[in-house]
Design an enzyme around this catalytic site. Structure first.
Site, mmCIF file in Angstrom:
data_model
loop_
_atom_site.group_PDB
_atom_site.id
_atom_site.type_symbol
_atom_site.label_atom_id
_atom_site.label_comp_id
_atom_site.label_asym_id
_atom_site.label_seq_id
_atom_site.Cartn_x
_atom_site.Cartn_y
_atom_site.Cartn_z
ATOM 1 N N LEU A 102 23.818 32.819 40.504
ATOM 2 C CA LEU A 102 23.431 33.540 40.432
ATOM 3 C C LEU A 102 23.802 34.643 40.331
ATOM 4 O O LEU A 102 24.287 36.040 39.503
ATOM 5 C CB LEU A 102 21.760 34.121 41.297
ATOM 6 N N TYR A 103 24.926 34.499 41.527
ATOM 7 C CA TYR A 103 26.159 36.014 41.011
ATOM 8 C C TYR A 103 26.951 35.231 41.840
ATOM 9 O O TYR A 103 26.683 35.078 43.078
ATOM 10 C CB TYR A 103 25.773 37.061 42.029
ATOM 11 N N GLY A 105 29.798 37.954 45.097
ATOM 12 C CA GLY A 105 29.829 38.468 45.934
ATOM 13 C C GLY A 105 30.871 39.012 45.469
ATOM 14 O O GLY A 105 32.286 38.532 45.058
ATOM 15 N N LYS A 106 31.155 40.433 45.525
ATOM 16 C CA LYS A 106 31.566 41.311 44.529
ATOM 17 C C LYS A 106 33.068 41.647 45.302
ATOM 18 O O LYS A 106 33.938 41.960 45.760
ATOM 19 C CB LYS A 106 31.560 43.004 44.369
ATOM 20 N N HIS A 191 19.053 31.741 37.387
ATOM 21 C CA HIS A 191 18.882 31.393 39.168
ATOM 22 C C HIS A 191 19.598 29.582 39.829
ATOM 23 O O HIS A 191 19.642 29.583 40.755
ATOM 24 C CB HIS A 191 17.765 31.278 39.370
ATOM 25 N N LYS A 193 21.529 26.492 40.799
ATOM 26 C CA LYS A 193 23.154 26.782 41.649
ATOM 27 C C LYS A 193 23.903 25.530 41.422
ATOM 28 O O LYS A 193 22.862 24.507 41.612
ATOM 29 C CB LYS A 193 22.540 27.385 43.205
ATOM 30 N N ASP A 198 35.310 18.954 39.040
ATOM 31 C CA ASP A 198 35.384 16.911 38.173
ATOM 32 C C ASP A 198 34.691 16.266 38.280
ATOM 33 O O ASP A 198 33.548 16.273 37.476
ATOM 34 C CB ASP A 198 36.895 16.896 39.060
#
Length: 528
Positions: A102-103, A105-106, A191, A193, A198
Site C-alpha cells: 500500500l505504501y 513509510g516516508k 492493497h 502485499k 529472486d
C-alpha cells in the site's frame, strides 16, 4: 510443480521494463501418497484425505494450483523477524526485487539504504516498486512515499529501478477534488502485499513502515518457489503496466513527477475511467478465469497445494475475481454435514467482515471456532483525528452485533470472539493488530489443513474497491499443519475472550456520533 488452466492468449504491449505475461504450459501432476503420520488412525486419515480432495475439486474450478513441499513454506512470527528477513533477502538478491505494498513509510531510510546497497553491489539487479497513488502521495509536497523512492531512479536509472503507483478509477472528477486526502482512500486502493526476491516471495498483510517492522502484529508466509514467485510477478507486472510512473524532478517542490507513460496499454483512470477498466479487464481476466478443463484431481495424503487468489473487482468488468468465490467455496463446504465438528479460526485486524462472510461463518457447525479482532486499544486508528478516530468504536459496535448474531443462532458454545490487545497503541510498549486470515482443522484432526493468508480484510472495501492478493494453502503434511497450528496459537496469545456483558460496560458503549459517522461514510460511497 504447477497444475494450470488451459491455453491463454495474452494481450499486453511489449515493454522492456515489464516481464510480459507468458502463456503457461500445463504440466502433468504428481500424485500424492496416502501414507502419513503413524500417530493418525488410518480411517481418520483417509477421511481427511477425502475431505480435502472434495474441497480441491471445487477450488480447481477457480484458480490454478501449485504443488509444493512443506519445506518450501516458512512462517514468520514477529514484525522484527519479518523486517530482518526482508532486509537479508534484499541484501543477497541476485536478479530481481519486486515490492508491492500500500505504501512505504516516508521515514524508512534504513530500508531504502539496504536496497541502495544491494543495487550498488550487484549491477545486474533490478528493483520494482508498486504502491497506491493516493496513499503514496498523500503528504505531498511534504515528504511522502513517492519522494522517498524517486532518488533511487535518479541514482540508478529507470532501467534498473521503476516506481509505479496505481490509481483507482473510482475517484475521479469532482469527487476527487472534493474528498479530503485523509479519507480519499476509502474509494479504493492498491492493497496487494507481495514481496518477491529472486525465487522467493513473502505473502503478508503488512505494509513497509516502522510500525509493521516493530509493534504491529501481522502474518508473514515465505514461499521458496520459483514458479509461485514468477506467477505473482506476472500479476505485479501487469498491474504496474496500468499504473502511473514516478520520476525524480527538481521542478516540483515534492521532488517527483507522476506521469502516465505512452507505453501503458490504455488511457489513465483519471482521463477515461471506462476505457481504463476495459483495458485492465483484458489484461487481468486471464488470471481469474476458471481453468478449462479443470486440472486432474489429486490424492492428498501428505501433499501441499497453493492456490493464488485475487480480488480485482474495481478493474474487472465483468468481475471474475477469485478470492471471494474461494472464500464462499470454503465456508459453504464447512457448512456441509461431512464437515460438521470441524474447527476454524478467523481473524481480521479491522472487524468489519461483509454480511455474507458473517452469514457463511455462522452457517457452519464447528466443534469450536474463534474469531480474533483488534481491541480498540490495538487498532491502528486509535487516537486518530477526525472520522478515522471513530473507527475503533465503530468496530466495537460491529463486534457486539456479531456476538448478538452468534447468540441468536444458539452458537454461543461453539463460536468465541476474542479481542487482541498488547498494551495500548501509541504508548510505550503498545502494539497494534493487523493480522487477517483463516485456518480450518478437519473433524478428528489436531491441526489445520487449510489456511488463507494475504492482504484481504474480508470487508466491503476488499471485495468491491481494493486490489487484493492472497494465497490459499491446502495440505496433508503433518509438519506444515503443526506450523499452521503454531501460528494460529501464537496469534491468540494476547487475545481475550469477550461476551455480550463486556460490551455493555460503560467504557465500551458506542455513542450516536459513531453511528452517524458510519452512516455518512457509507452514504458518500466509501467503506470502513
Amino acid at each position: 510443480m504447477m497444475i494450470v488452466r488451459g491455453a491463454i492468449k495474452w494481450s499486453i504491449p511489449r515493454n522492456p521494463r515489464f516481464r510480459t505475461p507468458r502463456r503457461v504450459v500445463p504440466r502433468s501432476g504428481r500424485s500424492y501418497g496416502t501414507s502419513g503420520s503413524s500417530a493418525t488412525p488410518q480411517g481418520a486419515q483417509l477421511s481427511a484425505s477425502s475431505m480435502l480432495g472434495g474441497l480441491t475439486i471445487e477450488l480447481d474450478k477457480l484458480s490454478p494450483r501449485f504443488e509444493l513441499q512443506a519445506s518450501q513454506i516458512n512462517i514468520i512470527q514477529a514484525p522484527a523477524e519479518f523486517y530482518s528477513t526482508l532486509k537479508d533477502k534484499i541484501s543477497n538478491a541476485q536478479r530481481r526485487i519486486y515490492l508491492s505494498t500500500l505504501y512505504i513509510g516516508k521515514k524508512e531510510h534504513e530500508l531504502i539504504s539496504v536496497i541502495r546497497n544491494a543495487l550498488k553491489n550487484n549491477p545486474d539487479l533490478e528493483v520494482s516498486f508498486l504502491t497506491d497513488a493516493l496513499r503514496g502521495t498523500r503528504e505531498a509536497p511534504d515528504p511522502s512515499c513517492a519522494s522517498l523512492l524517486a532518488p533511487l531512479v535518479e541514482e540508478f536509472g529507470s532501467q534498473r529501478v521503476q516506481i509505479r503507483m496505481f490509481h483507482t478509477p473510482n475517484l475521479t472528477g469532482l469527487r476527487k477534488k472534493l474528498i479530503p486526502r485523509r479519507i480519499n482512500e476509502g474509494w479504493g486502493l492498491q492493497h496487494m502485499k507481495l514481496y518477491g526476491i529472486d525465487d522467493e516471495i513473502i505473502m503478508s498483510g503488512a505494509n513497509l513502515s516502522q510500525d509493521y517492522f516493530t509493534n504491529r502484529q501481522d502474518r508473514y508466509h515465505v514461499f521458496s518457489s520459483k514458479e509461485v514467485t514468477e506467477y505473482y510477478a506476472r500479476i505485479f507486472d501487469t498491474v504496474s503496466s496500468i499504473s502511473y510512473n514516478i520520476l525524480p524532478t527538481r521542478d516540483n517542490p515534492a521532488g517527483y513527477l507522476m506521469e502516465w507513460p505512452a507505453s501503458n496499454p490504455g488511457p489513465s483512470p483519471l482521463s477515461n475511467p471506462k476505457e481504463f477498466v476495459s483495458t485492465t479487464t483484458q489484461l487481468l481476466a486471464p488470471y481469474t478465469r476458471s481453468p478449462q478443463p479443470p486440472p486432474t484431481p489429486v490424492s492428498h495424503g501428505n501433499g501441499t497445494l497453493l492456490y493464488p487468489l485475487f480480488q480485482f473487482t474495481p478493474i474487472l468488468k465483468p468481475d471474475t475475481s477469485t478470492e471471494l468465490p474461494a472464500m464462499r467455496t470454503i465456508l459453504r463446504t464447512l457448512a456441509s454435514p461431512a464437515f460438521a465438528d470441524c474447527r476454524w479460526s478467523f481473524t481480521a485486524g479491522y472487524f468489519n467482515m461483509t454480511p455474507e462472510v458473517r452469514s457463511l461463518l455462522l452457517a457452519t457447525r464447528p466443534a469450536g471456532a474463534t474469531v480474533v479482532a483488534a481491541s480498540p486499544w490495538a487498532n491502528g486508528f486509535y487516537g486518530s483525528k477526525g472520522v478515522s478516530g471513530l473507527l475503533p468504536d465503530a468496530y466495537t459496535l460491529l463486534s457486539r452485533r456479531f456476538l448478538d448474531a452468534v447468540s441468536r443462532r444458539g452458537m454461543g458454545g461453539r463460536i468465541a470472539l476474542k479481542e487482541w490487545r498488547r498494551g495500548t497503541v501509541n504508548e510505550p510498549g503498545g502494539w497494534s493488530y493487523h493480522a487477517k486470515g483463516l485456518w480450518v482443522t478437519l473433524p478428528g484432526e489436531r491441526h489445520p489443513s487449510v489456511s488463507l493468508v494475504g492482504s484481504s480484510n474480508y470487508t466491503k472495501r476488499s471485495y468491491s474497491l481494493d486490489l487484493e492478493a492472497n494465497a490459499l494453502i491446502v495440505t496433508g503434511d503433518e509438519e506444515l499443519k503443526k506450523k499452521l497450528a503454531d501460528e494460529e496459537r501464537w496469534l491468540q496469545e494476547y487475545a481475550t475472550k469477550m461476551d455480550r456483558d463486556d460490551y455493555a460496560k460503560v467504557e465500551r458503549r458506542v455513542g450516536i456520533h459513531v453511528r452517524i459517522a458510519m452512516a455518512v461514510v457509507r452514504l458518500v460511497g466509501g467503506a470502513l
